[in-house]
Design an enzyme around this catalytic site. Sequence first.
Site, mmCIF file in Angstrom:
data_model
loop_
_atom_site.group_PDB
_atom_site.id
_atom_site.type_symbol
_atom_site.label_atom_id
_atom_site.label_comp_id
_atom_site.label_asym_id
_atom_site.label_seq_id
_atom_site.Cartn_x
_atom_site.Cartn_y
_atom_site.Cartn_z
ATOM 1 N N VAL A 145 100.992 79.624 88.429
ATOM 2 C CA VAL A 145 102.411 79.278 88.399
ATOM 3 C C VAL A 145 102.678 78.232 87.308
ATOM 4 O O VAL A 145 101.992 77.207 87.241
ATOM 5 C CB VAL A 145 102.858 78.712 89.767
ATOM 6 N N CYS A 146 103.683 78.527 86.468
ATOM 7 C CA CYS A 146 104.109 77.633 85.390
ATOM 8 C C CYS A 146 102.895 77.292 84.508
ATOM 9 O O CYS A 146 102.218 78.192 84.024
ATOM 10 C CB CYS A 146 104.783 76.410 85.994
ATOM 11 N N GLN A 147 102.585 76.008 84.327
ATOM 12 C CA GLN A 147 101.434 75.633 83.500
ATOM 13 C C GLN A 147 100.143 76.218 84.100
ATOM 14 O O GLN A 147 99.205 76.568 83.378
ATOM 15 C CB GLN A 147 101.348 74.103 83.456
ATOM 16 N N GLY A 149 99.934 79.052 85.297
ATOM 17 C CA GLY A 149 99.903 80.426 84.810
ATOM 18 C C GLY A 149 99.229 80.490 83.443
ATOM 19 O O GLY A 149 98.498 81.435 83.132
#
Lengths: 353, 439
Positions: A145-147, A149
């Site tokens: 998720v986000c960073q 990811g």
Amino acid sequence: MNYAEQLQESMEEFKNFADNLKKGVENLASADEIKLGQTEKELVYEDGKRKLYRYKARADKVCPVPTLIVYAMVNRYTMLDLQPNRSMIRNLLDQGQDVYLIDWGYADRMDRYLTMDDLINGFMDDCIAHICQQHQLDAINLLGVCQGGTFSTIYAALHPEKVQNLITMVAPIDFETDDSLLFVWSKQMDVDLMIDAYGVVPGDLMNQSYQMLQPLTLTVQKYVNMVDLMADADKLADFLRMESWIFDSPDQPGEVLRQNAKDLFKENKLVKGEFELGGQKVDLKNISMPVLCIYADYDTLVPPISSKKLLEYVGTKDKQELSFPVGHVGMFVSGKTQATLAPRIAEWVSQRV
Amino acid sequence: MQDFFKQQADWLKTWQDQQEKLTKQYANWGEELTQGFQGATRQKMPTNFEELLKTQQDLFEQFSNFGATLQKNIQQAWGDKLPTDLLKQFNFTLLQEFYKSWLGNMKFPGGLQNPFMAGQNWADPSSFLNNFMQTEHPFFSTFSNRNLHEEMQKLFGILQGSAFGGGDLYSQLFTTYQGFFNQLTNTAGQQGFDKLLEGFNNWKEQMDNYLLAPQVGINRETSQDCSKAISLSLDYMQAFANMSKLLEETARKAGNRFQAKLVERSLNNEPPIKFSDFCSLWTQENEAVFLDVFGSKEFATTQGEFAAAGLRLKIQLNSLAEKVLDQTPIALKRDVDLAAKEIMQLKRDLRKSRKQQEQLAAEAKAAQDAVAASEQRFEKLEAALTKVQDLTEKAEQSGKAPTTRRTKSAEKAPTKRATSAKSPKTTSRTKKPAGTPAE
């Protein structure tokens, strides 16, 4: 509307405003402590501040291949489990997923020299080895998720044999775009100076730059709107939970931030095939497992284009994108999105295990 | 704590009673005023006008008091439950600014200007916004002069309290330097910054005459460090002035846009009557201008230079402070960093060793498994051989076995026996711990 009616309406609103404030203060005084991340979990592996949790199953039939969630370091994973009725983790468990999660913890001065290599080839790899050993598997599902990811994508490219399926959510991959103010500003920031000055960069500083994305909405208007919901104890509790998450920003280890800012935000090395980790070049073509790329249509932090470009660079043919008409945070708190997000992920995974 | 909540409840009740009374009174005066207008000529001042104003003023004060007390109470009740940064956001004093402006913008019949808080309403939205962005907005206040000023004050405290050579010269230097930063806090507008920068530059040149003059001994390095700090301060002031000018200009544009929108809405007979509408309009119109500027290359560059100048100065001030503290037994940041670096490397080495150990253990296990498998195979062969030998012996005894076959078995048997006799000994040696005497 004549003057008398206007005045009447204004006075009525003012009275309501005052009533809401009064009830709001009463609610604030009687509210319980704000608690986030309440879904039951067990600590299964740790290395100092960094921990690996396994969530307790909530379905009778559980997917044989577990899913490891890797969240960003710039905020806390509790966004994925804000409260029982707003919890992506709980929804995944209800869908029969066996969920593990990495908690990066709160960095301090001792993490000044922690690198992305330590995190990805180190702790992440240890966690995956632990899960594989426990389940007697060679590979597991990875959901970044986000960073987190971005980290997961890098890991999958370096160790494709250990990842059965890769899912990225609102993850920045291609940093060339100017669709986000953060991307524009970061290109002009001297990150070396920042790290020399701070060592471990204060989380508040990072957080404040996120607030600048909507400078008046997030610092003034939000609190004007708060008065309207203060009178409702449940809504006020929801608001405070969200606020607690927003301002719970861990400090950033200098070397991690340096590589993130220079190699990714400024030089966009990941998609150019020039990004290196632990002396190894990261080639996105090595991502041969199935990939599901999830992004938010109105994301101002990580523009959709930055996320979905991943699919152009991976080596697999089994790739799919999934978008929702929400913003970055809305992906995790919007009731409508939450109702479909976990089932869609579970369905996609179950077709590939 | 119970007393605190009771006190809160009492305070709220009193406030609400008073608020209701004033609101009703205000509404009544308003209605009378309207009737007065309808019955008289438009420009005539109604007799109750002063009373209306007084009520309006009372309402506003009541509201302001509420905001201030609410802020204090939230701090008291939630200080230990919510993060400090979150509490900072509960800035109810901003609400009173809005409220004042909202009342000030209400239109009276007959085109009469609302005289409430004359001269103090939303007359200068740009100064409010500019001030807000620089002093209240967390991002800017982090890099702003206020924040740096606090750091410098701490540093001056350290330097002046230390055995720093140079006596009066440094003392005067620090005092004047601090004075310039005090001025920076209160400076606004192009001319103000130009004047301040000119003054600082003149002072810097004078100081450099002293600081960079040929010197001997320990003061030489210190003087050069101070001179560098002053040069970096000048850069920082310049960058700060550039950032301020850009923000001021943006705030002015934003304020103009907001006021134009207010006029437009009034002309269309859609003035923002409600407080919440007024706030939304304010946010929407102002933010549109800010985001437009924030997305520009000019802003990104100015912000980058501003942050860099602040960081360079911070690094130099840190270095000055560390030089002073170096003479004391206090552990410095660089000592902690050094230790952190070594610990981190040890952790990496440990992890590498652990991985190697795991790999060796895996290889050892594989070897052990192979040995065990071989042993099993030997045992099976041995059993088979014994069986063959038994059969052969039985055959020999009975004299029925063919000569050729008996000869072959008899030739091979001793060799096999010798091999199988050695196997168990070899195995038992491997299994025994080191140092155990061989059988």
